[in-house]
Scaffold this active site. Structure first.
Site, PDB file in Angstrom:
ATOM      1  N   ASP A  45     -63.264  39.307-111.671  1.00 14.14           N
ATOM      2  CA  ASP A  45     -63.717  40.043-112.726  1.00 14.14           C
ATOM      3  C   ASP A  45     -62.719  40.101-113.927  1.00 14.14           C
ATOM      4  OD1 ASP A  45     -61.603  41.734-111.732  1.00 14.14           O
ATOM      5  OD2 ASP A  45     -62.905  43.698-111.506  1.00 14.14           O
ATOM      6  N   SER A  46     -61.511  39.355-113.857  1.00 14.18           N
ATOM      7  CA  SER A  46     -60.725  38.957-114.756  1.00 14.18           C
ATOM      8  C   SER A  46     -61.639  38.241-115.917  1.00 14.18           C
ATOM      9  CB  SER A  46     -59.566  37.868-114.545  1.00 14.18           C
ATOM     10  OG  SER A  46     -60.060  36.913-113.560  1.00 14.18           O
ATOM     11  N   ASP A  84     -65.605  38.678-106.926  1.00 17.63           N
ATOM     12  CA  ASP A  84     -65.133  40.409-107.177  1.00 17.63           C
ATOM     13  C   ASP A  84     -66.336  41.191-107.249  1.00 17.63           C
ATOM     14  OD1 ASP A  84     -62.420  40.878-106.935  1.00 17.63           O
ATOM     15  OD2 ASP A  84     -62.164  40.173-109.219  1.00 17.63           O
ATOM     16  N   LYS A 114     -64.582  40.466-102.955  1.00 19.73           N
ATOM     17  CA  LYS A 114     -63.302  41.027-102.985  1.00 19.73           C
ATOM     18  C   LYS A 114     -63.674  42.545-103.731  1.00 19.73           C
ATOM     19  CE  LYS A 114     -59.874  39.706-105.888  1.00 19.73           C
ATOM     20  NZ  LYS A 114     -59.850  40.911-106.977  1.00 19.73           N
ATOM     21  N   GLU A 116     -61.133  46.185-104.851  1.00 23.18           N
ATOM     22  CA  GLU A 116     -59.673  46.839-105.301  1.00 23.18           C
ATOM     23  C   GLU A 116     -59.778  48.063-104.466  1.00 23.18           C
ATOM     24  OE1 GLU A 116     -58.665  46.629-109.351  1.00 23.18           O
ATOM     25  OE2 GLU A 116     -59.317  44.643-109.540  1.00 23.18           O
ATOM     26  N   GLU A 183     -51.025  42.045-105.673  1.00 22.28           N
ATOM     27  CA  GLU A 183     -50.807  41.692-106.901  1.00 22.28           C
ATOM     28  C   GLU A 183     -49.518  42.500-107.601  1.00 22.28           C
ATOM     29  OE1 GLU A 183     -54.227  41.671-109.607  1.00 22.28           O
ATOM     30  OE2 GLU A 183     -52.828  41.490-111.323  1.00 22.28           O
TER      31      GLU A 183
END
Ligand code: KIV
Length: 289
Positions: A45-46, A84, A114, A116, A183
């Site tokens: 999602d960057s 993501d 993925k 978070e 990260e």
């Protein structure tokens, strides 16, 4: 079955072979990444920052992830694709998480999703894994929580924080994650987590002791602007190359040098006589109207 799949990646961990992952969000770049031989692509999602120009990842939607994820899915025959789950697509409830993970798998041909968070998202991880969807967790500095952290900061620094990051890792493993992104975590802590878990650890700013590494491709290829984190190595300066090429094009278009005869379909033209006839038949165009 793809050459890079969950079993082959876990085998790589067990043999101590390093795993390469890179972010990617579109078809043509994904083809280049696959030809380069990376094991895995992360449609992160960057993309909210690198492709859409937002200052963080929070505005990214499920529909955005589907559009970019599908383009990558169409390009990769052998590369393991992780996609993501964007902010607020899984936090509200387990049902919401399962539905959105399912959408990513069905519509993008992803190999894993993925999400978070550590202990807080374990019920979601368990439920998604129970549907047969592989999950990559993401702990340490989780960009969707940038407002809680007060910036993009290293996590797990003091003893209490280090314990919290390790406990998050053990919790997501117990919930069923097969891979975890670490990260901005100090290197010895990342190495300890890598040793203590059967999950594949993918580091970004977490040192060389992880099972694999991921970088945002615009950062590693010199295509990003503004702040570049300490952990980014620039492997090329493609942004500069592109600027030179486009400014050359701009000059040639303006000078009339491009397109020269070799770039035209001149053999398909009708005879000069016929074109002169057309010219006279249709008269002068009145461009003032
Ligand atoms: O969204 C992303 O690109 C990521 C990487 C930075 C790991 O989550």
């Amino acid at each position: 079955m793809k050459r890079n799949n969950i079993a082959s990646l876990l085998d790589m961990k067990s043999r101590g072979e390093k795993i390469s992952q890179v972010t990617c969000y579109d078809y043509s770049t994904a083809r280049v990444m696959e030809e380069a031989g990376v094991n895995s692509i992360l449609v992160g999602d960057s993309l909210g920052m690198t492709m859409q120009g937002y200052e963080d990842t929070l505005p990214v939607t499920m529909d955005d992830m589907i559009v970019y994820g599908r383009s990558v899915g169409r390009a990769c025959k052998d590369t393991f694709i992780v996609i993501d789950m964007p902010f607020m697509s899984y936090q509200t409830s387990v049902v919401q998480a399962v539905e959105n993970a399912g959408r990513i798998m069905k519509e993008c041909r992803a190999n894993a999703v993925k999400l978070e968070g550590g202990c807080a998202v374990c019920p979601q991880i368990e439920a998604i894994v129970a549907c047969g969807i592989p999950v990559c967790a993401h702990i340490g500095m989780t960009p969707q929580s940038v407002n809680s952290f007060g910036g993009f900061k290293v996590q797990g620094k003091g003893e209490k924080e280090a314990r919290r990051v390790l406990e998050d890792a053990l919790a997501v493993e117990k919930a069923g994650a097969f891979m975890v992104v670490l990260e901005c975590v100090p290197p010895k802590l990342a190495e300890l987590i890598t040793k203590k878990t059967k999950m594949i650890t993918i580091g970004i700013g977490a040192g060389a002791g992880c099972d694999g590494q991921v970088l945002v491709y615009q950062d590693m290829l010199g295509l990003s602007d503004g702040f570049v984190p300490k952990f980014v190595k620039r492997f090329a300066n493609i942004g500069q190359e592109m600027k030179l090429a486009v400014s050359e094009y701009d000059k040639e278009v303006k000078s009339g040098e491009f397109p020269s005869i070799e770039y035209t379909y001149s053999k398909s033209d009708c005879s000069d006589e016929f074109l002169a006839q057309l010219d006279s038949e249709y008269g002068e165009e009145d461009n003032t109207k």
